[in-house]
Design an enzyme around this catalytic site. Structure first.
Site, PDB file in Angstrom:
ATOM      1  CE1 TYR A   1      -2.093   5.103  -0.799  1.00 38.02           C
ATOM      2  CE2 TYR A   1      -1.493   2.773  -0.469  1.00 38.02           C
ATOM      3  CZ  TYR A   1      -1.654   3.880  -1.154  1.00 38.02           C
ATOM      4  OH  TYR A   1      -0.452   4.224  -1.978  1.00 38.02           O
TER       5      TYR A   1
ATOM      6  CB  SER B   1      -1.651   1.121  -3.831  1.00 34.41           C
ATOM      7  OG  SER B   1      -0.651   0.832  -3.222  1.00 34.41           O
TER       8      SER B   1
END
Length: 247
Positions: free
Chosen positions: A156, A143
């Site tokens: 995350y 990501s």
């Protein structure tokens, strides 16, 4: 049909980008293993792939944050197919939290488990088996948060940064044995994760991208097929930004 007869394992394969990747490989002739926590959802995708493309598709329940379930997934796949040619570590999650000081230990462990622990275990075990056989390709779905962390996704982001590091480390580890390890570093995509976005977040993501929009789940297919193909035969340890030119 470059992937005719190949075996492809996709975690988080029952929805969103994982579903698109599973269907794409089946369309290219591969047998696919669709893995996620809810086996019923996996079975829907697997049956659809078999019906549309005439290839074997196996649904397997697996919470990748659980080490033992990762090992069971590997054993199941090798018992059914005897090999894995492509592993796509796509499973991921990033639940919203009210503030950084309210992140619980359970939340932190869950996010790290799904986004880092699972990919590490699966890539390590399957990569070692690939290395002992004919080689293969491992694709980690990362990501943009790994390099540009937002305040509402710190655990995350940390997990995905570590996944990028893992990608390069495993590329060095398995490279001499013909196993390539690469990562697709995604920007905001309109998957089920987007359901939790506020309208302000959606507008922000759209405006940050040079293309002025978020990605659609099927727009990951080209990158996944490339990394798994012979066209990427000299490509390993790479981290490809797939983010619409996000700033």
């Amino acid at each position: 049909m470059e992937f005719d007869g190949k075996v492809v394992v996709v975690t988080g394969g029952s929805r969103g980008m994982g579903q698109e990747i599973s269907q794409a490989f089946a369309a290219e002739g591969a047998h696919v293993v669709v893995a996620s926590r809810k086996v019923a959802d996996c079975e829907v995708v697997a049956k659809g792939a078999e019906a549309l493309h005439g290839r074997r598709a196996l649904a397997v329940a697996c919470n990748v944050s659980d080490w033992a379930q990762c090992d069971t997934l590997v054993d199941t796949v090798y018992q059914e197919f005897g090999r894995v040619d492509v592993l796509v570590n796509n499973a991921g999650l990033s639940p919203l939290y009210p503030s950084i000081d309210q992140v619980t230990e359970a939340y932190f462990d869950k996010v790290i488990g799904v986004n880092l622990k699972g990919p590490f275990r699966l890539a390590s075990v399957i990569g070692a088996r690939m290395a002992a056989a004919d080689g293969g390709s491992i694709i980690n779905v990362s990501s943009i948060e790994a390099i540009r962390p937002e305040p509402n996704a710190i655990p995350y982001a940390a997990a995905k940064a570590a996944l990028n590091n893992l990608t390069e480390g495993l590329a060095q580890t398995f490279g001499p044995s013909g196993v390539r390890v690469n990562a697709i570093q995604c920007g905001p995509f309109l998957t089920d994760i987007a359901d939790a976005w506020t309208e302000e977040m959606r507008v922000q993501f759209d405006n940050q991208a040079a293309l002025r929009r978020c990605g659609n789940p099927d727009e990951i297919i080209g990158a996944a097929l490339y990394f798994a193909s012979e066209r990427a035969s000299f490509c390993t340890g790479a981290i490809l930004r797939l983010d619409g030119g996000i700033r």
